[in-house]
Structure formats: C-alpha cells, structure tokens
Design an enzyme around this catalytic site. Structure first.
Site, PDB file in Angstrom:
ATOM      1  N   ALA A 172       0.865  -1.331  -0.190  1.00  0.00           N
ATOM      2  CA  ALA A 172       0.042  -0.203  -0.139  1.00  0.00           C
ATOM      3  C   ALA A 172       0.954   1.230  -0.017  1.00  0.00           C
ATOM      4  CB  ALA A 172      -1.044   0.049   1.163  1.00  0.00           C
ATOM      5  N   LEU A 173       1.850   1.377  -1.105  1.00  0.00           N
ATOM      6  CA  LEU A 173       2.914   2.274  -0.994  1.00  0.00           C
ATOM      7  C   LEU A 173       2.282   3.662  -1.240  1.00  0.00           C
ATOM      8  CD1 LEU A 173       5.634   0.254  -2.947  1.00  0.00           C
ATOM      9  CD2 LEU A 173       5.247   0.234  -0.508  1.00  0.00           C
ATOM     10  N   HIS A 205       6.927   6.023   1.628  1.00  0.00           N
ATOM     11  CA  HIS A 205       7.815   4.771   1.332  1.00  0.00           C
ATOM     12  C   HIS A 205       8.686   4.819   0.120  1.00  0.00           C
ATOM     13  CE1 HIS A 205       4.091   2.310   2.611  1.00  0.00           C
ATOM     14  NE2 HIS A 205       5.029   1.800   3.340  1.00  0.00           N
ATOM     15  N   SER A 264       0.693   7.250   5.687  1.00  0.00           N
ATOM     16  CA  SER A 264       0.605   6.218   6.122  1.00  0.00           C
ATOM     17  C   SER A 264      -0.249   5.203   5.061  1.00  0.00           C
ATOM     18  CB  SER A 264      -0.081   6.051   7.701  1.00  0.00           C
ATOM     19  OG  SER A 264      -0.623   5.001   8.023  1.00  0.00           O
ATOM     20  N   GLY A 320      11.222   4.551   8.215  1.00  0.00           N
ATOM     21  CA  GLY A 320      10.642   5.901   8.334  1.00  0.00           C
ATOM     22  C   GLY A 320      10.545   6.304   9.905  1.00  0.00           C
ATOM     23  N   GLU A 321      10.759   7.457  10.050  1.00  0.00           N
ATOM     24  CA  GLU A 321      10.484   7.844  11.606  1.00  0.00           C
ATOM     25  C   GLU A 321       9.170   7.980  11.834  1.00  0.00           C
ATOM     26  OE1 GLU A 321      12.879  11.526  11.330  1.00  0.00           O
ATOM     27  OE2 GLU A 321      14.650  10.384  11.297  1.00  0.00           O
ATOM     28  N   LYS A 322       8.259   7.777  11.247  1.00  0.00           N
ATOM     29  CA  LYS A 322       6.815   7.983  11.618  1.00  0.00           C
ATOM     30  C   LYS A 322       6.696   6.789  12.474  1.00  0.00           C
ATOM     31  CE  LYS A 322       3.258   6.286   9.607  1.00  0.00           C
ATOM     32  NZ  LYS A 322       2.427   5.301  10.757  1.00  0.00           N
ATOM     33  N   ASP A 323       7.178   5.605  12.266  1.00  0.00           N
ATOM     34  CA  ASP A 323       7.053   4.666  13.335  1.00  0.00           C
ATOM     35  C   ASP A 323       8.433   4.766  14.259  1.00  0.00           C
ATOM     36  OD1 ASP A 323       5.013   2.890  12.205  1.00  0.00           O
ATOM     37  OD2 ASP A 323       5.736   3.213  10.508  1.00  0.00           O
ATOM     38  N   GLN A 378       9.703   1.913  16.188  1.00  0.00           N
ATOM     39  CA  GLN A 378      10.005   0.659  15.320  1.00  0.00           C
ATOM     40  C   GLN A 378      11.300   0.944  15.153  1.00  0.00           C
ATOM     41  OE1 GLN A 378       7.758  -1.601  12.554  1.00  0.00           O
ATOM     42  NE2 GLN A 378       8.716  -0.136  11.107  1.00  0.00           N
TER      43      GLN A 378
HETATM   44  O1  PAF Z   1       6.820  -0.709   8.936  1.00  0.00           O
HETATM   45  C1  PAF Z   1       6.352  -1.519   8.409  1.00  0.00           C
HETATM   46  O2  PAF Z   1       5.829  -1.317   7.319  1.00  0.00           O
HETATM   47  C2  PAF Z   1       6.637  -3.095   8.953  1.00  0.00           C
HETATM   48  O3  PAF Z   1       6.491  -2.754  10.298  1.00  0.00           O
HETATM   49  C3  PAF Z   1       7.790  -3.518   8.404  1.00  0.00           C
HETATM   50  C4  PAF Z   1       9.073  -2.877   8.779  1.00  0.00           C
HETATM   51  C5  PAF Z   1       7.779  -3.796   6.874  1.00  0.00           C
HETATM   52  C6  PAF Z   1       7.924  -5.079   9.023  1.00  0.00           C
HETATM   53  O4  PAF Z   1       6.730  -5.673   8.642  1.00  0.00           O
END
Ligand code: PAF
Length: 279
Positions: free
Chosen positions: A31-32, A36, A184, A146-149, A152
């Site tokens: 879902a780019l 991305h 997103s 990405g810094e949005k996450d 993560q």
């Molecule tokens: O950020 C995401 O899209 C996902 O968490 C990732 C890093 C591709 C892992 O599935």
C-alpha cells in the site's frame, strides 16, 4: 525490475549482487505512498542496488481485524516501484517467510514496553521476527526505516546491535500530506469525514512544539490528549513525551537532550500514529 516470490531466488540474486555492490533494502507491507518512495529514493541514492519487500506480516498484528483490513494494492505498488527504478522486489507468501513456526522471543527491555509495545502486545516481537528473516534473505548493506514509526526504528536499531548484524540502519524523516497528516498506508482506510478530522493530530503536535516553552511536560501531554479528544471523531490512545533515545517518559524538559512527543489516535477503527521532535 525483477519481481520474485521465492526466498531461494532472492538469496541467489542478492548473493551475486553483494559480491561487488552495496544493497539498500526497504522492507514494506505494501500500500505504498510517497513516504515509502522517499525511503526508496534515499536507498537508491545511497546504494548501488535497491531491494524492496512487500509482505503484510501477520505476526505483528495484535488485532486480526486490523490484519484482515490492512490495504493490499500489489499491482499499483509494483508499478510505482518500477517507475522509480527499483532493481528487485520480493513479494513472499507467508510460507516463504515462515516455512516453520517462528517461536523466537526478543527482549527489548523498557524500550519495548512503552507506547506501541504496551498497547499492541506482541507487535514488536512480530516485527523483529519478520525483519530478521528478511535481513537474512536480502543481506543488505543498509536498511531504510521511516521515523513515523519512531519506536519501531529504535527497536530495529536495538535488534541490529543485540544480534550484531553488519547492517546500517538509516532513519528517514516523516513525509506529510499538504495538511500535515503523516503519510501512512492506513490513511486510505479513512472515509471522507474522518479524513477531514485527522489533520488535527499533526496540527496539535506542531502547536505543542510551540507551546513547550511555556508549559510543563505533564501539562503539555494532557493538553495534546484533550485537544485531540475534543474532536468527536478522534480518540487518543496515548500521548507521551519521552526521551528520544530510551523512549522512557520524562518529567521535566531537562530530563533528556532529545525529546519526542508520540501519539496514537483512533478514528473509529483506524489507528494512526504520529510524532514530533520537541527538542
Ligand atoms: O513498517 C512496516 O511497514 C513494517 O513494520 C515492516 C518494517 C515492513 C515489518 O513488517
């Protein structure tokens, strides 16, 4: 652009490339969007060869409905990647990624126990499972997140240190829509009405940054929560002001050199996250 579904094929190709080229890797769940693509473009600038994976990883969804509803737009995704000039796209099935059940348990200490880690039990373990598996298959020189996450990203950096992987993790700034909304994949699940309300999230973060000069930490996080929750379409799950390195909550502005404000907000069933550097 080569597209493959096979782990074995991926490993063969990347082993050949790795002999004399650097590999930039962008793992995605598809879902780019332009967010991305900004990672992909940076990977293309920094490395000789760019690999993108598209895999909606069931292990990182703590809510089965969320997994079921996650947008899947494979054809549009591969068209976009081919337009920007990606070299290799990996679109594995679940069986390719998890040929046997993955029972590994990762421990990210306190960094994994706050915010997303607290509200989405098992989420980061699932992320770590898939990311280590993908890193193992792609063997990248650099990987782009990405810094949005924001959390993560911190977890992935910890992971790479913990298991001593020779991969450089590159963080990429949030890309926003014209009205501030952080890009997103989940944004495309919003209906027209919700779409009109969600820019309040980013607006509140921007305003919070202006306010921090005059307000204490606890009052500011309360103000963020109250401001977002005043909109009947939105409900804050958390609004945390944290040390940007450890992700632990802070109490005064002097508690850390770098400070991040992170929020998770529900627009009915759609859960959005966003964050901003305050200091
Ligand atoms: O950020 C995401 O899209 C996902 O968490 C990732 C890093 C591709 C892992 O599935």
């Amino acid at each position: 652009m080569i597209i493959t579904n096979s782990t074995e094929h991926m490993q063969e190709l990347t082993a050949i490339v790795r002999k004399n080229k650097t590999i930039g890797f962008v793992p995605t769940m598809g879902a780019l969007h332009q967010g991305h693509l900004s990672l992909v473009k940076l990977a293309m600038e920094r490395c000789d060869f760019t690999v993108v994976s598209i895999f909606v990883n069931p292990k990182q969804f703590n809510n089965p409905e969320d997994f079921k509803n996650y947008p899947r737009t494979q054809e549009a995704d591969t068209n976009l990647l081919s337009e920007v000039g990606v070299n290799l796209v990996f679109i594995p099935s679940e069986k390719e990624i998890y040929p046997a059940p993955d029972t590994r348990v990762f421990d990210f200490g306190e960094t994994g126990n706050v915010m997303e880690g607290l509200h989405r039990p098992g989420h980061f373990n699932g992320v770590a499972q898939v990311v280590t598996r993908l890193f193992n298959i792609v063997n990248p020189t650099m990987a782009f997140f990405g810094e949005k996450d924001f959390q993560q990203l911190a977890i992935i950096k910890l992971l790479v240190d913990q298991i001593d992987l020779p991969i450089q993790i590159v963080s990429c700034p949030i890309v926003r829509e014209y009205d501030g909304l952080a890009m997103s994949s989940r944004n495309r699940l919003l209906n027209n009405n919700q779409r009109m309300h969600v820019p309040l999230i980013a607006r509140t973060l921007f305003e919070a940054k202006e306010k921090m000069e005059y307000v204490g930490v606890t009052d500011l996080s309360k103000w963020v929560k109250d401001t977002i929750d005043a909109d009947p379409e939105l409900k804050t799950e958390y609004a945390e002001i944290v040390n940007a390195k450890t992700l632990q909550p802070i109490i005064t502005w002097d508690d850390a050199n770098n400070i991040q404000l992170c929020v998770a907000v529900h627009a009915n069933t759609i859960r959005l996250i966003d964050n901003i550097r305050l200091k």
